[in-house]
Design a protein around this motif. Structure first.
Motif, PDB file in Angstrom:
ATOM      1  N   HIS A   2       7.312  -1.757  -4.343  1.00 14.72           N
ATOM      2  CA  HIS A   2       6.180  -0.873  -4.080  1.00 14.72           C
ATOM      3  C   HIS A   2       5.456  -1.324  -2.812  1.00 14.72           C
ATOM      4  N   PRO A   3       4.942  -0.368  -1.992  1.00 18.72           N
ATOM      5  CA  PRO A   3       4.248  -0.768  -0.755  1.00 18.72           C
ATOM      6  C   PRO A   3       3.073  -1.698  -0.994  1.00 18.72           C
ATOM      7  N   PHE A   4       2.342  -1.509  -2.101  1.00 22.35           N
ATOM      8  CA  PHE A   4       1.205  -2.375  -2.371  1.00 22.35           C
ATOM      9  C   PHE A   4       1.647  -3.797  -2.720  1.00 22.35           C
ATOM     10  N   THR A   5       2.814  -3.921  -3.353  1.00 22.86           N
ATOM     11  CA  THR A   5       3.330  -5.253  -3.684  1.00 22.86           C
ATOM     12  C   THR A   5       3.710  -6.014  -2.419  1.00 22.86           C
ATOM     13  N   VAL A 113       1.635   6.114   2.739  1.00 26.70           N
ATOM     14  CA  VAL A 113       0.647   7.177   2.545  1.00 26.70           C
ATOM     15  C   VAL A 113       0.775   7.766   1.148  1.00 26.70           C
ATOM     16  N   ARG A 114       1.983   7.971   0.682  1.00 25.59           N
ATOM     17  CA  ARG A 114       2.178   8.479  -0.675  1.00 25.59           C
ATOM     18  C   ARG A 114       1.664   7.498  -1.712  1.00 25.59           C
ATOM     19  N   ALA A 115       1.856   6.211  -1.456  1.00 23.01           N
ATOM     20  CA  ALA A 115       1.337   5.208  -2.383  1.00 23.01           C
ATOM     21  C   ALA A 115      -0.191   5.222  -2.416  1.00 23.01           C
ATOM     22  N   TYR A 127      -8.028   8.744   1.643  1.00 28.97           N
ATOM     23  CA  TYR A 127      -7.840   9.575   2.833  1.00 28.97           C
ATOM     24  C   TYR A 127      -8.345   8.868   4.088  1.00 28.97           C
ATOM     25  N   VAL A 128      -9.426   8.098   3.957  1.00 29.40           N
ATOM     26  CA  VAL A 128      -9.913   7.322   5.106  1.00 29.40           C
ATOM     27  C   VAL A 128      -8.857   6.322   5.558  1.00 29.40           C
ATOM     28  N   LEU A 129      -8.168   5.700   4.611  1.00 30.12           N
ATOM     29  CA  LEU A 129      -7.125   4.741   4.965  1.00 30.12           C
ATOM     30  C   LEU A 129      -5.877   5.431   5.507  1.00 30.12           C
ATOM     31  N   ALA A 130      -5.549   6.580   4.942  1.00 24.49           N
ATOM     32  CA  ALA A 130      -4.316   7.260   5.347  1.00 24.49           C
ATOM     33  C   ALA A 130      -4.511   8.177   6.545  1.00 24.49           C
ATOM     34  N   GLY A 131      -5.758   8.563   6.844  1.00 27.41           N
ATOM     35  CA  GLY A 131      -6.006   9.497   7.929  1.00 27.41           C
ATOM     36  C   GLY A 131      -5.430   9.074   9.261  1.00 27.41           C
ATOM     37  N   PRO A 207       5.860   6.536  -4.834  1.00 29.65           N
ATOM     38  CA  PRO A 207       6.734   5.353  -4.915  1.00 29.65           C
ATOM     39  C   PRO A 207       6.817   4.822  -6.345  1.00 29.65           C
ATOM     40  N   THR A 208       7.986   4.368  -6.692  1.00 30.78           N
ATOM     41  CA  THR A 208       8.213   3.834  -8.027  1.00 30.78           C
ATOM     42  C   THR A 208       7.464   2.515  -8.209  1.00 30.78           C
ATOM     43  N   ASP A 209       6.724   2.445  -9.289  1.00 30.87           N
ATOM     44  CA  ASP A 209       5.960   1.244  -9.598  1.00 30.87           C
ATOM     45  C   ASP A 209       6.343   0.768 -10.996  1.00 30.87           C
TER      46      ASP A 209
END
Length: 234
Positions: A2-5, A113-115, A127-131, A207-209
């Motif tokens: 996962h992107p956060f991992t 962005v999807r994550a 949205y502020v982070l992904a913008g 994303p798969t978590d």
């Protein structure tokens, strides 16, 4: 993964590097990260970004912290006591930027962005982070159009380095004006989509978590807090 991992793993590696003192461990860690960037086939091309940043950074740190700048400007005695601190900072930046380039290559922007949108973060904060990530490609296209238009007007954007440096405002000012003019359009589009009406949104192809990855992320976060506390306590 996962992107956060992977982001939490990079944050832990970056923090561990920041807490290391100047020594063999820091030098080996920093050079190892840069070598890893060169070894991986898909990240090898990003070495230019690291080199273009680290060489001017090395010159600037040496000029300021070696004491020679003060000698030239104020004619004071040479003092190099802060030079080891500058060397340690340079190696830390080398490790952080090299590992960041690996993370940027391994995690596509679309997946990150999807994550963000599929996470438990408030939709406005997500949205502020992904913008900025969403409009990077649009800004790149606008910059290409502006560059062609300015070249047609005779502005030397492809001349010598000092001519290109002086022509930077001719690129930035139209780009900033176009971005500001699009704010109202983007705001109206978000209002039409009932932005912030619901606290969370569902995202297609999120994303798969898994549970173990969540445990890993929280464990890395707790480890970073413990490391920081131990560092400042001792």
């Amino acid at each position: 993964m996962h992107p956060f991992t992977s982001l939490a793993l990079w944050g832990w590696l970056a923090l561990s590097c920041l807490l290391l003192p100047l020594g063999n461990a820091l030098v080996i860690y920093s050079i190892g990260m840069f070598v890893l960037l060169l070894i991986l086939p898909d990240t090898r091309w990003r070495w230019r970004y690291v080199v273009w940043f680290m060489i001017p950074m090395a010159l600037g740190l040496w000029l300021v912290h070696s004491g020679w700048l003060a000698v030239w400007l104020r004619d004071v005695p040479l003092d190099q006591q802060r030079l080891p601190m500058a060397i340690a900072l340079w190696f830390k930046l080398l490790a952080i930027i090299s590992s960041a380039q690996i993370w940027l290559q391994k995690v596509p922007t679309r997946q990150f962005v999807r994550a963000l949108f599929a996470s438990r973060l408030p939709i406005s904060f997500a949205y502020v982070l992904a913008g900025p990530l969403l409009i990077v490609e649009q800004l790149r296209q606008q910059l290409s159009v502006i560059r062609d238009a300015q070249l047609a007007r005779g502005i030397p954007l492809d001349g010598n380095w000092y001519q290109r440096l002086g022509s930077i405002p001719a690129l930035l000012m139209p780009l900033i004006n176009n971005s500001l003019n699009e704010l109202a359009i983007r705001g109206a589009a978000l209002d039409m989509r009932a932005f912030r009406l619901h606290g969370h949104r569902t995202t297609l192809w999120s994303p798969t978590d898994s549970q173990w990855q969540k445990v890993v992320r929280y464990s890395l976060l707790a480890l970073m807090i413990i490391q920081t506390g131990v560092y400042f306590w001792w």
